[in-house]
Write a protein that holds these residues in place. Structure first.
Motif, PDB file in Angstrom:
ATOM      1  N   LEU A   1       0.858  -1.177   0.000  1.00  0.00           N
ATOM      2  CA  LEU A   1       0.000   0.000   0.000  1.00  0.00           C
ATOM      3  C   LEU A   1       0.896   1.229   0.000  1.00  0.00           C
ATOM      4  O   LEU A   1       1.649   1.460   0.947  1.00  0.00           O
ATOM      5  CB  LEU A   1      -0.909   0.012   1.234  1.00  0.00           C
ATOM      6  CG  LEU A   1      -1.686   1.325   1.459  1.00  0.00           C
ATOM      7  CD1 LEU A   1      -2.709   1.541   0.345  1.00  0.00           C
ATOM      8  CD2 LEU A   1      -2.357   1.349   2.823  1.00  0.00           C
TER       9      LEU A   1
ATOM     10  N   SER B   1      -5.150  -2.297   6.468  1.00  0.00           N
ATOM     11  CA  SER B   1      -3.883  -2.844   5.965  1.00  0.00           C
ATOM     12  C   SER B   1      -3.018  -3.363   7.099  1.00  0.00           C
ATOM     13  O   SER B   1      -2.351  -4.398   6.979  1.00  0.00           O
ATOM     14  CB  SER B   1      -3.123  -1.770   5.177  1.00  0.00           C
ATOM     15  OG  SER B   1      -3.807  -1.430   3.984  1.00  0.00           O
TER      16      SER B   1
ATOM     17  N   GLU C   1      -9.358   4.457   8.007  1.00  0.00           N
ATOM     18  CA  GLU C   1      -9.798   3.069   7.904  1.00  0.00           C
ATOM     19  C   GLU C   1      -8.917   2.252   6.968  1.00  0.00           C
ATOM     20  O   GLU C   1      -8.616   1.088   7.241  1.00  0.00           O
ATOM     21  CB  GLU C   1     -11.259   3.040   7.406  1.00  0.00           C
ATOM     22  CG  GLU C   1     -11.884   1.657   7.327  1.00  0.00           C
ATOM     23  CD  GLU C   1     -12.126   1.053   8.711  1.00  0.00           C
ATOM     24  OE1 GLU C   1     -12.404  -0.154   8.765  1.00  0.00           O
ATOM     25  OE2 GLU C   1     -12.032   1.789   9.718  1.00  0.00           O
ATOM     26  N   GLU C   2      -8.487   2.862   5.856  1.00  0.00           N
ATOM     27  CA  GLU C   2      -7.684   2.121   4.886  1.00  0.00           C
ATOM     28  C   GLU C   2      -6.357   1.667   5.501  1.00  0.00           C
ATOM     29  O   GLU C   2      -5.926   0.525   5.302  1.00  0.00           O
ATOM     30  CB  GLU C   2      -7.423   2.980   3.646  1.00  0.00           C
ATOM     31  CG  GLU C   2      -6.727   2.234   2.523  1.00  0.00           C
ATOM     32  CD  GLU C   2      -6.556   3.091   1.276  1.00  0.00           C
ATOM     33  OE1 GLU C   2      -6.034   2.565   0.271  1.00  0.00           O
ATOM     34  OE2 GLU C   2      -6.950   4.278   1.296  1.00  0.00           O
TER      35      GLU C   2
END
Length: 308
Positions: A206, A221, A216-217
């Motif tokens: 990422l 991850s 949140e992302e």
């Protein structure tokens, strides 16, 4: 003058080089432009450029040196195309294709012919030597380029015992902890919006800019096992930077409060004084930042120095 990147090293040399000794050692390897038959040359040059001839500037124990690297740009495609033409002509002349040895000799002659007509490119790399902290910092984006500079310094001095500055706790592990648990973040540090998270093996990476480190992302991850390999940090009233898991520091931008100190000085009419003023301020901030990073990462690891 301001460093954009930083590769940090710990100096383990027992010898303390005086300013005069260091200057004399570097003068032996002073930069000279490439000749018509040379592909590359490196050497020490005055940090002030055309405004001075001094090879080492020292302010309050901080030393500034500059290495120039000049190379002739001879594209391999040009050499290859010329070689193919010569090989074809030679094969037609003698009735059979030239041997591999003949091709190599032909290629060497082509390079000798084209080299004097090739353009030159000169690159500059600055080195900061903190004699009190026994640190060396190089304004290079890669450890490979920094090691090349250290090799020239080692050759100039006869020996140089340095090791990369390494923390007790791997930087990637600490950065992952900062992202996972906000309560572990050091006082005076704000996580930036540039992040790289890597998974073990080939499970994906990422990479993100303008991202919320607490969003949140990022959390998702981290939950699947990705670890931080790059993270932007804002060190209040000092600088912003991107810290990498190998301790390379990239994309340095000094804070407005630091730059304002330069604006308040009266050295605009003297380029050398302006450079020295900027360097002194920058070196102070870099040295302070290096110490704080080591503290935040659990202290400095104890590692045997490299051989001279």
């Amino acid at each position: 003058m301001w460093f954009k990147h930083l590769q940090l090293y710990r100096l383990h040399d027992e010898q303390d080089w005086s300013l005069d000794q260091l200057t004399q050692a570097l003068d032996t390897y002073r930069f000279a432009p490439v000749t018509e038959t040379q592909a590359r040359r490196v050497g020490w040059s005055a940090p002030a450029g055309r405004h001075g001839d001094q090879l080492v500037h020292e302010i309050q124990g901080h030393r500034l040196m500059t290495l120039l690297r000049q190379e002739r740009l001879l594209p391999s495609a040009v050499v290859k195309e010329t070689l193919e033409e010569r090989v074809e002509a030679l094969a037609a002349q003698q009735g059979y294709p030239p041997s591999r040895r003949d091709k190599l000799a032909l290629k060497e002659r082509i390079v000798e012919e084209l080299l004097p007509r090739a353009f030159t490119r000169t690159t500059r790399t600055d080195l900061w030597w903190d004699t009190k902290r026994r640190l060396i910092g190089i304004n290079a984006s890669s450890a490979k380029r920094a090691e090349e500079i250290l090799d020239v310094l080692r050759e100039s001095l006869g020996s140089l015992k340095v090791i990369p500055l390494v923390p007790q706790t791997p930087a990637g592990r600490t950065m992952t902890t900062w992202l996972t648990d906000p309560t572990t973040r050091p006082e005076g540090v704000i996580l930036g919006d540039q992040i790289e998270l890597r998974a073990k093996g080939d499970d994906g990476i990422l990479r993100a800019r303008s991202i919320d480190p607490d969003g949140e992302e990022v959390r998702m991850s981290l939950d699947v096992g990705r670890q931080a390999s790059k993270l932007a940090l804002n060190i209040e009233e000092q600088m912003t930077l991107v810290l990498q898991e190998d301790m390379s520091i990239k994309s340095i931008r000094f804070a407005d409060a630091v730059l304002k100190e330069i604006d308040d000085t009266d050295s605009d009419d003297n380029p050398v004084m302006q450079m020295e003023t900027e360097f002194a301020l920058m070196a102070h901030v870099l040295g302070d930042t290096a110490e704080r990073l080591m503290q935040w990462l659990g202290g400095e690891a104890t590692t045997a120095p490299a051989a001279p």
